[in-house]
Design a protein around this motif. Structure first.
Motif, PDB file in Angstrom:
ATOM      1  N   UNK A   1     -23.391   6.486 -11.725  1.00 57.95           N
ATOM      2  CA  UNK A   1     -22.148   5.753 -11.777  1.00 57.95           C
ATOM      3  C   UNK A   1     -21.842   5.321 -13.204  1.00 57.95           C
ATOM      4  N   UNK A   2     -22.763   5.506 -14.123  1.00 55.74           N
ATOM      5  CA  UNK A   2     -22.551   5.103 -15.506  1.00 55.74           C
ATOM      6  C   UNK A   2     -21.523   5.990 -16.192  1.00 55.74           C
ATOM      7  N   UNK A   3     -21.335   7.251 -15.711  1.00 59.64           N
ATOM      8  CA  UNK A   3     -20.394   8.154 -16.345  1.00 59.64           C
ATOM      9  C   UNK A   3     -19.006   8.091 -15.715  1.00 59.64           C
ATOM     10  N   UNK A   4     -18.762   7.086 -14.937  1.00 60.23           N
ATOM     11  CA  UNK A   4     -17.462   6.916 -14.268  1.00 60.23           C
ATOM     12  C   UNK A   4     -16.365   6.619 -15.299  1.00 60.23           C
ATOM     13  N   UNK A   5     -15.182   7.131 -15.027  1.00 61.08           N
ATOM     14  CA  UNK A   5     -14.016   6.905 -15.880  1.00 61.08           C
ATOM     15  C   UNK A   5     -13.663   5.411 -15.861  1.00 61.08           C
ATOM     16  N   UNK A   6     -13.018   4.916 -16.920  1.00 61.65           N
ATOM     17  CA  UNK A   6     -12.583   3.513 -16.903  1.00 61.65           C
ATOM     18  C   UNK A   6     -11.518   3.286 -15.820  1.00 61.65           C
ATOM     19  N   UNK A   7     -11.396   2.043 -15.423  1.00 65.45           N
ATOM     20  CA  UNK A   7     -10.426   1.675 -14.388  1.00 65.45           C
ATOM     21  C   UNK A   7      -9.013   1.980 -14.891  1.00 65.45           C
ATOM     22  N   UNK A   8      -8.218   2.703 -14.095  1.00 63.58           N
ATOM     23  CA  UNK A   8      -6.835   2.976 -14.516  1.00 63.58           C
ATOM     24  C   UNK A   8      -6.033   1.683 -14.667  1.00 63.58           C
ATOM     25  N   UNK A   9      -5.155   1.679 -15.639  1.00 67.17           N
ATOM     26  CA  UNK A   9      -4.354   0.471 -15.921  1.00 67.17           C
ATOM     27  C   UNK A   9      -3.517   0.043 -14.730  1.00 67.17           C
ATOM     28  N   UNK A  10      -3.068   0.999 -13.931  1.00 72.35           N
ATOM     29  CA  UNK A  10      -2.214   0.669 -12.784  1.00 72.35           C
ATOM     30  C   UNK A  10      -2.915  -0.256 -11.792  1.00 72.35           C
ATOM     31  N   UNK A  11      -4.244  -0.180 -11.751  1.00 71.32           N
ATOM     32  CA  UNK A  11      -4.973  -1.005 -10.794  1.00 71.32           C
ATOM     33  C   UNK A  11      -4.962  -2.486 -11.177  1.00 71.32           C
ATOM     34  N   UNK A  12      -4.805  -2.779 -12.450  1.00 72.17           N
ATOM     35  CA  UNK A  12      -4.730  -4.185 -12.868  1.00 72.17           C
ATOM     36  C   UNK A  12      -3.516  -4.851 -12.235  1.00 72.17           C
ATOM     37  N   UNK A  13      -2.367  -4.188 -12.318  1.00 73.19           N
ATOM     38  CA  UNK A  13      -1.148  -4.719 -11.719  1.00 73.19           C
ATOM     39  C   UNK A  13      -1.289  -4.815 -10.203  1.00 73.19           C
ATOM     40  N   UNK A  14      -1.818  -3.764  -9.596  1.00 76.45           N
ATOM     41  CA  UNK A  14      -1.970  -3.759  -8.139  1.00 76.45           C
ATOM     42  C   UNK A  14      -2.880  -4.886  -7.668  1.00 76.45           C
ATOM     43  N   UNK A  15      -3.976  -5.098  -8.389  1.00 83.49           N
ATOM     44  CA  UNK A  15      -4.913  -6.150  -7.988  1.00 83.49           C
ATOM     45  C   UNK A  15      -4.250  -7.526  -8.060  1.00 83.49           C
ATOM     46  N   UNK A  16      -3.503  -7.782  -9.111  1.00 84.94           N
ATOM     47  CA  UNK A  16      -2.799  -9.062  -9.230  1.00 84.94           C
ATOM     48  C   UNK A  16      -1.804  -9.272  -8.106  1.00 84.94           C
ATOM     49  N   UNK A  17      -1.040  -8.237  -7.781  1.00 86.34           N
ATOM     50  CA  UNK A  17      -0.066  -8.339  -6.689  1.00 86.34           C
ATOM     51  C   UNK A  17      -0.784  -8.573  -5.365  1.00 86.34           C
ATOM     52  N   UNK A  18      -1.879  -7.861  -5.148  1.00 92.54           N
ATOM     53  CA  UNK A  18      -2.624  -8.006  -3.902  1.00 92.54           C
ATOM     54  C   UNK A  18      -3.186  -9.422  -3.749  1.00 92.54           C
ATOM     55  N   UNK A  19      -3.652 -10.001  -4.838  1.00 92.79           N
ATOM     56  CA  UNK A  19      -4.175 -11.371  -4.771  1.00 92.79           C
ATOM     57  C   UNK A  19      -3.054 -12.344  -4.421  1.00 92.79           C
ATOM     58  N   UNK A  20      -1.895 -12.184  -5.050  1.00 98.49           N
ATOM     59  CA  UNK A  20      -0.752 -13.059  -4.747  1.00 98.49           C
ATOM     60  C   UNK A  20      -0.346 -12.891  -3.280  1.00 98.49           C
ATOM     61  N   UNK A  21      -0.231 -11.648  -2.821  1.00102.67           N
ATOM     62  CA  UNK A  21       0.131 -11.403  -1.421  1.00102.67           C
ATOM     63  C   UNK A  21      -0.902 -11.996  -0.471  1.00102.67           C
ATOM     64  N   UNK A  22      -2.175 -11.814  -0.774  1.00102.76           N
ATOM     65  CA  UNK A  22      -3.226 -12.325   0.091  1.00102.76           C
ATOM     66  C   UNK A  22      -3.224 -13.839   0.193  1.00102.76           C
ATOM     67  N   UNK A  23      -3.094 -14.497  -0.948  1.00100.20           N
ATOM     68  CA  UNK A  23      -3.088 -15.968  -0.949  1.00100.20           C
ATOM     69  C   UNK A  23      -1.861 -16.495  -0.212  1.00100.20           C
ATOM     70  N   UNK A  24      -0.689 -15.916  -0.489  1.00 97.71           N
ATOM     71  CA  UNK A  24       0.528 -16.375   0.193  1.00 97.71           C
ATOM     72  C   UNK A  24       0.474 -16.084   1.691  1.00 97.71           C
ATOM     73  N   UNK A  25      -0.069 -14.926   2.075  1.00 95.87           N
ATOM     74  CA  UNK A  25      -0.202 -14.603   3.491  1.00 95.87           C
ATOM     75  C   UNK A  25      -1.162 -15.538   4.202  1.00 95.87           C
ATOM     76  N   UNK A  26      -2.240 -15.874   3.531  1.00 97.71           N
ATOM     77  CA  UNK A  26      -3.216 -16.800   4.094  1.00 97.71           C
ATOM     78  C   UNK A  26      -2.604 -18.190   4.275  1.00 97.71           C
ATOM     79  N   UNK A  27      -1.965 -18.678   3.232  1.00102.16           N
ATOM     80  CA  UNK A  27      -1.344 -20.003   3.310  1.00102.16           C
ATOM     81  C   UNK A  27      -0.216 -20.033   4.339  1.00102.16           C
ATOM     82  N   UNK A  28       0.591 -18.969   4.374  1.00103.31           N
ATOM     83  CA  UNK A  28       1.696 -18.910   5.335  1.00103.31           C
ATOM     84  C   UNK A  28       1.200 -18.883   6.766  1.00103.31           C
TER      85      UNK A  28
END
Length: 136
Positions: A1-28
């Motif tokens: 697993x050491x030769x794995x490619x770096x995390x694609x930049x698109x995943x940073x945005x997706x992860x942030x959106x998913x966290x916001x959606x998850x927290x708001x869904x949980x609270x709602x």
């Protein structure tokens, strides 16, 4: 697993959106359950509680996927796509029914847009390749 490619930049945005959606869904979901339990509502309370529990379960699953996203596990990508697909379809149905009834809520577009952003990021070829472990 050491030769794995770096995390694609698109995943940073997706992860942030998913966290916001998850927290708001949980609270709602918790908020709806508290309102229903604190009221003397009789008709439809069971359905509201069920929908709130489904919302909480989806939010917890989405938060778990957000946490595990950078590990590159293929099932995380698939699970996220399924949850976001249901979220997007639900938002679209809500918007259309609101338009039909004449009670359009502009805030109803937010879950649709956020789901669209996450889905489009996760289906990009470089992200697909990264999750499959293929060289970019």
């Amino acid at each position: 697993m050491a030769d794995r490619q770096p995390v694609p930049r698109n995943l940073w945005q997706s992860r942030g959106i998913m966290i916001v959606q998850g927290v708001l869904g949980l609270l709602g979901g918790i908020f709806v359950m508290a309102l229903v339990n604190g009221s003397d509502m009789t008709g439809g309370a069971g359905l509201l509680i069920t929908l709130a529990l489904v919302s909480v379960a989806a939010a917890v699953a989405l938060l778990a996927c957000a946490v595990l996203l950078y590990r590159g596990l293929p099932w995380v990508r698939v699970t996220t796509l399924v949850i976001e697909g249901f979220t997007g379809v639900g938002a679209l149905v809500s918007l259309v029914s609101g338009l039909v009834e004449g009670s359009f809520q502009p805030t109803g577009t937010i879950p649709l847009v956020l789901s669209f952003l996450v889905i489009t990021n996760l289906v990009r070829p470089e992200v697909r390749d990264w999750f499959s472990g293929s060289p970019a």
